[in-house]
Scaffold this motif. Structure first.
Motif, PDB file in Angstrom:
ATOM      1  N   GLN A 169      -5.747 143.283   8.690  1.00  0.00           N
ATOM      2  CA  GLN A 169      -6.024 144.719   8.656  1.00  0.00           C
ATOM      3  C   GLN A 169      -6.972 145.116   9.779  1.00  0.00           C
ATOM      4  OE1 GLN A 169      -8.900 146.558   5.782  1.00  0.00           O
ATOM      5  NE2 GLN A 169      -7.030 147.282   4.783  1.00  0.00           N
ATOM      6  N   SER A 180     -11.738 157.427  14.192  1.00  0.00           N
ATOM      7  CA  SER A 180     -11.658 158.848  13.813  1.00  0.00           C
ATOM      8  C   SER A 180     -12.287 159.726  14.887  1.00  0.00           C
ATOM      9  CB  SER A 180     -12.346 159.084  12.472  1.00  0.00           C
ATOM     10  OG  SER A 180     -11.725 158.330  11.450  1.00  0.00           O
ATOM     11  N   PRO A 199      -4.753 157.358  15.515  1.00  0.00           N
ATOM     12  CA  PRO A 199      -3.982 157.485  14.261  1.00  0.00           C
ATOM     13  C   PRO A 199      -4.269 156.351  13.283  1.00  0.00           C
ATOM     14  CG  PRO A 199      -2.584 156.617  15.996  1.00  0.00           C
ATOM     15  CD  PRO A 199      -3.898 156.919  16.648  1.00  0.00           C
ATOM     16  N   ILE A 200      -5.415 156.387  12.647  1.00  0.00           N
ATOM     17  CA  ILE A 200      -5.812 155.305  11.740  1.00  0.00           C
ATOM     18  C   ILE A 200      -5.615 155.723  10.290  1.00  0.00           C
ATOM     19  CG2 ILE A 200      -8.241 156.006  11.565  1.00  0.00           C
ATOM     20  CD1 ILE A 200      -8.876 152.941  11.802  1.00  0.00           C
ATOM     21  N   LYS A 201      -5.152 154.788   9.501  1.00  0.00           N
ATOM     22  CA  LYS A 201      -4.961 155.036   8.073  1.00  0.00           C
ATOM     23  C   LYS A 201      -5.948 154.169   7.298  1.00  0.00           C
ATOM     24  CE  LYS A 201      -0.039 156.204   8.321  1.00  0.00           C
ATOM     25  NZ  LYS A 201       1.341 155.824   7.873  1.00  0.00           N
ATOM     26  N   MET A 202      -6.886 154.823   6.643  1.00  0.00           N
ATOM     27  CA  MET A 202      -7.897 154.103   5.867  1.00  0.00           C
ATOM     28  C   MET A 202      -7.274 153.565   4.589  1.00  0.00           C
ATOM     29  SD  MET A 202     -10.952 153.063   5.488  1.00  0.00           S
ATOM     30  CE  MET A 202     -12.241 152.672   4.321  1.00  0.00           C
ATOM     31  N   SER A 203      -7.452 152.288   4.337  1.00  0.00           N
ATOM     32  CA  SER A 203      -6.955 151.695   3.098  1.00  0.00           C
ATOM     33  C   SER A 203      -8.117 151.152   2.308  1.00  0.00           C
ATOM     34  CB  SER A 203      -5.952 150.571   3.403  1.00  0.00           C
ATOM     35  OG  SER A 203      -6.564 149.587   4.207  1.00  0.00           O
ATOM     36  N   TYR A 216      -6.317 147.649  13.170  1.00  0.00           N
ATOM     37  CA  TYR A 216      -7.193 148.745  13.576  1.00  0.00           C
ATOM     38  C   TYR A 216      -7.634 148.577  15.029  1.00  0.00           C
ATOM     39  CZ  TYR A 216      -7.703 150.094   8.630  1.00  0.00           C
ATOM     40  OH  TYR A 216      -7.472 150.511   7.341  1.00  0.00           O
ATOM     41  N   VAL A 274     -13.261 152.304  11.416  1.00  0.00           N
ATOM     42  CA  VAL A 274     -12.567 153.536  11.011  1.00  0.00           C
ATOM     43  C   VAL A 274     -13.295 154.766  11.549  1.00  0.00           C
ATOM     44  CG1 VAL A 274     -11.968 154.982   9.017  1.00  0.00           C
ATOM     45  CG2 VAL A 274     -11.476 152.536   8.968  1.00  0.00           C
TER      46      VAL A 274
END
Length: 333
Positions: free
Chosen positions: A198, A181, A186-190, A202, A177
């Protein structure tokens, strides 16, 4: 540690039984004792011996009663404690499945990098536009674990070695992540549990950005190794091994060796009887090496002979029924 063998509390050589050894081994023990005495003489030592294991006890007892050693101890001025340790537990270390460690699983599960003993091949297809279901895809150069020029990858590998698997996998996600960044991907941290799917999603963000791919190639190789290990069918077998070894250690402490072998007997299955979670012939041999390494001294007798004979018969039948014996089984046969 058993009591000292050179003092009045220790057993004499007759109790230990050098004479019970085969002639060749007996001669080797005497040679070893002579070499040890020469070493201690050069160091001017008056030693007190301790032993861990049956064979160590034989060596220590022989040194205690060795005439030149007795003369040397009378004249020596330097005191030392010498601990003899049997090497059988080294085998347990080599064949055992130790704890919840991601690095060890990666090294055990993924195929070896050609020409290397301590590195593995990481399938890099996921970082390309190539679509293939062939896990042994060989026309893309493999990745590996050694990334000396990538500080983030080195830090992540340290985490794999020092943290528990769950924490190590979370570290892999965190590093990924942070890298995404920095590259404005366009990464969405979960939050919550990290899954191989998952991590793969990424990784795919880097696929179409050659600059990001180049900047974080070492890190991506380690995360791909993690994904491929977590998805590998051998990983669940690893956990089964670990659970069984822990149970075995409890059983060995409470039962005699024949009982342990009788419990193992139904687990030896021929090729046509095995399900995916059953042990193969090679895996069962690993279990046997582990058992005989950790059990220590075994009391011989008719019951043990019978149990061992039944295990041997079942194992020979399973090996003979293999349609395509592995190189290991071919060597054994």
């Amino acid at each position: 540690l058993v009591p000292p063998l050179t003092g009045p509390r220790g057993p004499g050589p007759a109790e230990v039984g050098l004479g019970a050894l085969p002639p060749g081994l007996r001669a080797a023990v005497r040679t070893l004792v002579g070499d040890l005495d020469a070493l201690f003489c050069a160091l001017g030592l008056r030693e007190e011996c301790f032993a861990v294991g049956a064979f160590s006890r034989v060596v220590a007892a022989e040194l205690a009663s060795y005439a030149p050693a007795r003369n040397r101890r009378r004249a020596a001025t330097n005191k030392a404690s010498v601990v003899f340790v049997d090497r059988t537990l080294d085998l347990a270390g080599a064949v055992g499945h130790h704890g919840d460690n991601l690095a060890e699983k990666i090294l055990s599960v993924l195929p070896k990098l050609p020409g290397h003993k301590t590195d593995v091949m990481v399938n890099m297809v996921e970082l390309t536009a190539l679509q293939t279901t062939d896990e042994t895809c060989s026309f893309i150069a493999p990745g590996c674990l050694a990334q000396p020029n990538d500080p983030a990858a080195k830090a992540l590998w340290e985490s794999f070695m020092n943290l528990k698997q769950k924490e190590a996998v979370m570290e892999a996600r965190r590093h990924l992540v942070e890298a995404a960044s920095r590259e404005n991907l366009p990464i969405k941290m979960s939050m919550g549990r990290v899954t191989p799917e998952q991590l793969s999603s990424y990784i795919k963000l880097f696929r179409n950005n050659l600059k990001a791919l180049e900047n974080h190639c070492g890190l991506l190789q380690l995360v791909l190794a993690t994904v491929q290990t977590l998805k590998h069918p051998q990983t669940s077998k690893w956990d089964n091994f670990l659970a069984f070894e822990r149970l075995l250690l409890q059983t060995v402490g409470e039962s005699e060796m024949p009982n342990v072998l009788n419990q193992l007997l139904p687990m030896i299955k021929s090729y046509n009887e095995r399900m995916k979670d059953d042990y193969t012939c090679e895996e069962f041999l690993i279990l046997l090496v582990y058992i005989y390494s950790v059990v220590g001294e075994i009391k011989s007798g008719k019951e043990l002979d019978t149990a061992e004979e039944e295990v041997k018969k079942a194992l020979v039948k399973a090996i003979c029924d293999e349609p395509e014996p592995s190189p290991l089984l071919q060597t054994i046969t």
